[in-house]
Scaffold this active site. Structure first.
Site, PDB file in Angstrom:
ATOM      1  NE  ARG A 104      39.763  35.352  38.451  1.00 29.55           N
ATOM      2  CZ  ARG A 104      40.355  36.150  38.903  1.00 29.55           C
ATOM      3  NH1 ARG A 104      40.370  36.302  40.482  1.00 29.55           N
ATOM      4  NH2 ARG A 104      41.786  36.323  38.428  1.00 29.55           N
ATOM      5  CG  HIS A 122      38.203  40.806  42.974  1.00 28.51           C
ATOM      6  ND1 HIS A 122      37.951  40.452  41.695  1.00 28.51           N
ATOM      7  CD2 HIS A 122      39.224  40.515  43.273  1.00 28.51           C
ATOM      8  CE1 HIS A 122      38.778  39.537  41.407  1.00 28.51           C
ATOM      9  NE2 HIS A 122      39.789  39.688  42.310  1.00 28.51           N
TER      10      HIS A 122
END
Ligand SMILES: NC(=O)c1ccc[n+]([C@@H]2O[C@H](COP(=O)([O-])OP(=O)(O)OC[C@H]3O[C@@H](n4cnc5c(N)ncnc54)[C@H](OP(=O)(O)O)[C@@H]3O)[C@@H](O)[C@H]2O)c1
Length: 308
Positions: A223, A271
């Site tokens: 993250r 991502h």
């Protein structure tokens, strides 16, 4: 039959509607904020609106559509019902591919030759054997374990850091906050596969990243909030760090004008390291729905106290 609510930005989970109907005949599916969503027993979520889950009085199960649950637990009002996540061999394999590619990107100097190619610069670098690159993996869970095993198979010198002590063949393992500096000081290529929790947010700050040997590289697959980006940029600019492959960011999508896109040594990826298909997600959600209805143990339940 069970009532299901889909909580995400509008339209994101629409592909699940037909798949859930196929897997759970008679299921009633509503998308937040439709009134029927308030009556749901099962909430399927990606970044639900804060307070939304708390307003669902019949809620019995919350399901993330991802491996991580930080997108749900960041809301302090989330009711205390079981919370499940996605664990899938295809996701694990995809993450391992991403980690292997990124490791080779630095180990075989592709970062440098791709940059040189833009200037028509023919330059070769001394080749190192895989064993001479020390790859350190933060997080030795579903994803970190598979990546570590495959890196070992390729001959890399692999170490890993987890919260509790772990043993894995041919991997040097470290555990606990007190072992982090020692782990970092022996890592040339750092791979983050940690969950985002109060203990891991901002973990990779200037002090920690400075523990890496000069010339080390970062592969961030976990993250964005794990890294203090200004500290990373300073260490890249100052030459302590060689480069970074960054797949995740605090705010996604990363805006086109964000300086990270153009930061020397940084490769931004969208991502994409490991993305579950709607089919995979639906099969796991439906299986847990059937288990909930029949009182059988749920799969891939998150430990709420640990936060992952
Ligand atoms: N970029 C992408 O496309 C993508 C895709 C999927 C997942 N992800 C990210 O990858 C993360 C990891 O997934 P996973 O399935 O491997 O998770 P997992 O199975 O829950 O494993 C988490 C690992 O991190 C360790 N850990 C947690 N907190 C720690 C702490 N405070 N200090 C040291 N170690 C700590 C755990 O230690 P213990 O073993 O001791 O419990 C465990 O080894 C997800 O949470 C998600 O954020 C990203």
């Amino acid at each position: 039959m069970i009532k299901v609510a889909l909580l995400s930005r509008p339209g994101l989970m629409d592909p699940m509607k037909a798949l859930l109907a196929r897997e759970l005949p008679g299921v009633a599916v509503a998308s937040w904020p439709e009134p029927a969503a308030l009556e749901a027993e099962l909430a399927v979520c990606w970044k639900p609106e804060p307070g939304a889950l708390a307003s669902m009085r019949r809620l019995r199960l919350i399901h993330s559509i991802a491996a991580g649950v930080d997108n749900i637990l960041s809301d302090a009002t989330v009711p205390d019902v079981p919370l499940c996540r996605i664990v899938d061999p295809d996701i694990t394999a995809a993450m391992t591919e991403f980690v292997l590619w990124s490791t080779l990107y630095f180990h075989r100097d592709f970062d440098r030759v791709i940059s040189n190619a833009r200037d028509g610069l023919w330059q070769r670098y001394d080749q190192r054997a895989a064993k001479d690159s020390r790859v350190g993996i933060l997080g030795l869970g579903e994803l970190g374990t598979d990546a570590a095993r495959r890196l070992v198979q390729l001959g890399f010198t692999v170490s890993a850091w987890s919260r509790s002590p772990k043993q894995l063949a041919d991997v040097r393992t470290f555990s606990g906050a007190e072992a982090l500096d020692a782990f970092l000081s022996e890592t040339d290529i750092l791979v983050s596969l940690l969950p985002l929790t109060p203990s891991t947010v901002g973990l990779l700050n200037a002090a920690r990243l400075s523990r890496l040997p000069k010339g080390a590289a970062l592969i961030l697959c976990s993250r964005g909030e794990h890294v203090v980006m200004d500290d990373l940029i300073a260490l890249l600019g100052g030459g302590h760090l060689r480069g970074a492959v960054l797949d995740v960011f605090e705010h996604e999508p990363l805006p086109a004008e964000h300086p990270l896109w153009r930061e020397p040594g940084v490769l931004v990826t969208p991502h994409m390291a490991a993305i579950a298909s709607w089919e995979t997600i639906t099969l796991q959600v439906a299986e847990n729905a059937r288990r909930l209805l029949s009182g059988r143990p749920l799969l891939n339940v998150v430990d709420r106290a640990r936060g992952y």
